[in-house]
Write an enzyme that holds these catalytic residues in place. Structure first.
Site, PDB file in Angstrom:
ATOM      1  N   ASP A   1     -45.798 -11.480 -21.807  1.00  0.00           N
ATOM      2  CA  ASP A   1     -45.439 -10.241 -21.130  1.00  0.00           C
ATOM      3  C   ASP A   1     -44.038 -10.428 -20.544  1.00  0.00           C
ATOM      4  OD1 ASP A   1     -45.839  -7.689 -19.715  1.00  0.00           O
ATOM      5  OD2 ASP A   1     -46.018  -8.952 -17.930  1.00  0.00           O
TER       6      ASP A   1
ATOM      7  N   ASP B   1     -42.093  -8.042 -17.656  1.00  0.00           N
ATOM      8  CA  ASP B   1     -41.905  -7.767 -16.231  1.00  0.00           C
ATOM      9  C   ASP B   1     -42.954  -8.501 -15.396  1.00  0.00           C
ATOM     10  OD1 ASP B   1     -39.785  -6.023 -16.753  1.00  0.00           O
ATOM     11  OD2 ASP B   1     -41.134  -4.328 -17.030  1.00  0.00           O
TER      12      ASP B   1
ATOM     13  N   ASP C   1     -49.116 -11.138 -16.288  1.00  0.00           N
ATOM     14  CA  ASP C   1     -49.354 -11.129 -14.841  1.00  0.00           C
ATOM     15  C   ASP C   1     -50.312 -10.033 -14.392  1.00  0.00           C
ATOM     16  OD1 ASP C   1     -47.372  -9.087 -15.421  1.00  0.00           O
ATOM     17  OD2 ASP C   1     -47.051  -8.950 -13.256  1.00  0.00           O
TER      18      ASP C   1
END
Length: 268
Positions: free
Chosen positions: A18, A20, A216
């Site tokens: 991922d 961001d 996240d």
């Protein structure tokens, strides 16, 4: 590090990161991200970025990663924007597309040969993050959908990170349109839908079972991994806190406090 997956990290053929909150913050790289990506590549693993980011094109994201010192190039980035463009171009290469979204989204769609229009008639309405959102834009999108256009959501993220904190994500735009047309999008391209991960595995030439998603978010990354059939490693560097993790029943396969910890678990 905690784990429930039962496999060593080095058993995975591909690592899907991922963006961001995992590799980057708005002001630069997440601590340990450049070193972790170099370590994974140094072990001969295949690497790709899979991101819901609907504000920037792949070219813009690649430039931002280079500035942050993360060793990834444009060809290793798969965004929900790119996947949206490929989806529409694959269905109808000459489609008229009405965009409620950013300049980066518009640029990516145009690069795939799609015709961007400012109002009906259109074959597709594409909704993403739009910093310049206006009532007339929403009204034109609603009219196009009610006249028969397909309704495509780049993603349905509630928030996106900014230099000063966060701002509403694509869910703001998608939700406003959905409330008026009376139905959800025909397709949601980004996570938590599995399409981005499956496309990344196809491009990398690996089975989903041999790929590890590193992210996240319990809200978007975890369900995407489960739906795609990849393993999932949660990194507590972004939107998920320890309290959030303690509250869920579906545990990630691996949990790392930082990407530095992930790198150390690779033995590098």
């Amino acid at each position: 590090m905690t784990e429930s997956g039962g496999r060593r990290l080095t058993d995975f053929a591909a690592f899907l990161f991922d963006l961001d909150g995992t590799l980057t913050y708005p002001d630069g790289a997440v601590p340990g991200a450049p070193e972790a990506v170099r370590a994974v590549k140094g072990l001969g693993k295949k690497v790709a970025v899979v991101t819901n980011n609907s504000r920037l094109s792949r070219r813009q994201l690649a430039a931002a990663l280079r500035r942050s010192g993360v060793p990834l190039d444009e060809g290793e980035i798969l965004t929900a924007v790119t996947a949206t463009a490929r989806l529409i171009a694959g269905q109808r290469p000459d489609a008229r597309v009405l965009v409620v979204g950013s300049a980066g989204l518009r640029a990516e769609l145009a690069e795939h040969g799609l015709r961007l229009v400012e109002g009906p008639p259109a074959e597709y309405v594409v909704a993403g993050v739009d910093p310049d959102l206006s009532y007339p834009k929403l009204a034109r999108a609603v009219e196009a959908i009610l006249s028969g256009a397909a309704f495509i959501a780049v993603n349905v993220d509630r928030f996106v990170p900014t230099e000063t904190g966060r701002m509403p994500g694509a869910a703001l735009v998608v939700g406003a349109i959905q409330a008026v047309v009376g139905r959800p999008p025909d397709v949601v391209v980004g996570k938590p839908a599995p399409g981005l991960l499956l496309e990344a595995c196809r491009v990398l030439g690996v089975r989903p079972a041999d790929a590890l998603l590193v992210g996240d978010s319990l809200a978007s990354d975890l369900p995407a991994a489960r739906a795609a059939g990849t393993a999932f490693a949660l990194v507590l560097s972004g939107v998920t806190s320890g309290a959030d993790l303690a509250a869920v029943q579906d545990r990630p396969d691996y949990v790392f406090s930082t990407l530095t910890e992930l790198r150390e678990c690779l033995g590098v």
